[in-house]
Design a protein around this motif. Structure first.
Motif, PDB file in Angstrom:
ATOM      1  N   TRP A 283      56.481 108.868  48.466  1.00  0.00           N
ATOM      2  CA  TRP A 283      57.202 110.139  48.391  1.00  0.00           C
ATOM      3  C   TRP A 283      57.287 110.610  46.951  1.00  0.00           C
ATOM      4  CZ3 TRP A 283      62.066 111.470  51.545  1.00  0.00           C
ATOM      5  CH2 TRP A 283      61.888 111.177  52.885  1.00  0.00           C
ATOM      6  N   CYS A 284      57.234 111.914  46.789  1.00  0.00           N
ATOM      7  CA  CYS A 284      57.577 112.575  45.532  1.00  0.00           C
ATOM      8  C   CYS A 284      58.247 113.886  45.919  1.00  0.00           C
ATOM      9  CB  CYS A 284      56.350 112.827  44.661  1.00  0.00           C
ATOM     10  SG  CYS A 284      56.772 113.627  43.100  1.00  0.00           S
TER      11      CYS A 284
ATOM     12  N   LEU B 156      62.224 110.481  37.939  1.00  0.00           N
ATOM     13  CA  LEU B 156      61.139 110.579  36.967  1.00  0.00           C
ATOM     14  C   LEU B 156      61.700 111.140  35.665  1.00  0.00           C
ATOM     15  CD1 LEU B 156      58.303 111.976  39.255  1.00  0.00           C
ATOM     16  CD2 LEU B 156      58.758 109.613  38.620  1.00  0.00           C
TER      17      LEU B 156
ATOM     18  N   ALA C 288      63.071 115.306  39.623  1.00  0.00           N
ATOM     19  CA  ALA C 288      61.935 114.847  40.415  1.00  0.00           C
ATOM     20  C   ALA C 288      62.196 113.384  40.753  1.00  0.00           C
ATOM     21  CB  ALA C 288      60.635 114.992  39.643  1.00  0.00           C
TER      22      ALA C 288
ATOM     23  N   ALA D 270      60.674 109.956  43.017  1.00  0.00           N
ATOM     24  CA  ALA D 270      59.451 109.422  43.642  1.00  0.00           C
ATOM     25  C   ALA D 270      59.613 107.935  43.913  1.00  0.00           C
ATOM     26  CB  ALA D 270      58.253 109.646  42.729  1.00  0.00           C
TER      27      ALA D 270
END
Length: 78
Positions: A6-7, A47, A73, A75
């Protein structure tokens, strides 16, 4: 079990740490804890960002400015 990487990124409109806000009132601890737990439960990692860490502001230039890091973000390591 195979997990899909996932991101996800965008305006989450919430904070995962107390130091992600500057302002008059603290962000409620139960909201911070809930968001932090959701990130942990899905094995997501923040991130790194470059530059100024606060992505939202209210009353900029005033004595009672509020700034928060609500855009991020996230991930999985995969």
């Amino acid at each position: 079990m195979v997990l899909t990487p996932w991101c996800i990124f965008g305006d989450f409109n919430d904070l995962s740490l107390n130091d992600e806000k500057i302002g008059l009132h603290d962000h409620p601890n139960w909201l911070i804890q809930s968001f932090h737990e959701a990130i942990f439960d899905f094995n997501l990692h923040d991130l790194p960002m470059e530059g100024y860490k606060f992505t939202w502001a209210k009353r900029k230039g005033k004595f009672n400015v509020v700034e928060e890091k609500i855009d991020r973000a996230l991930a999985t390591f995969d």
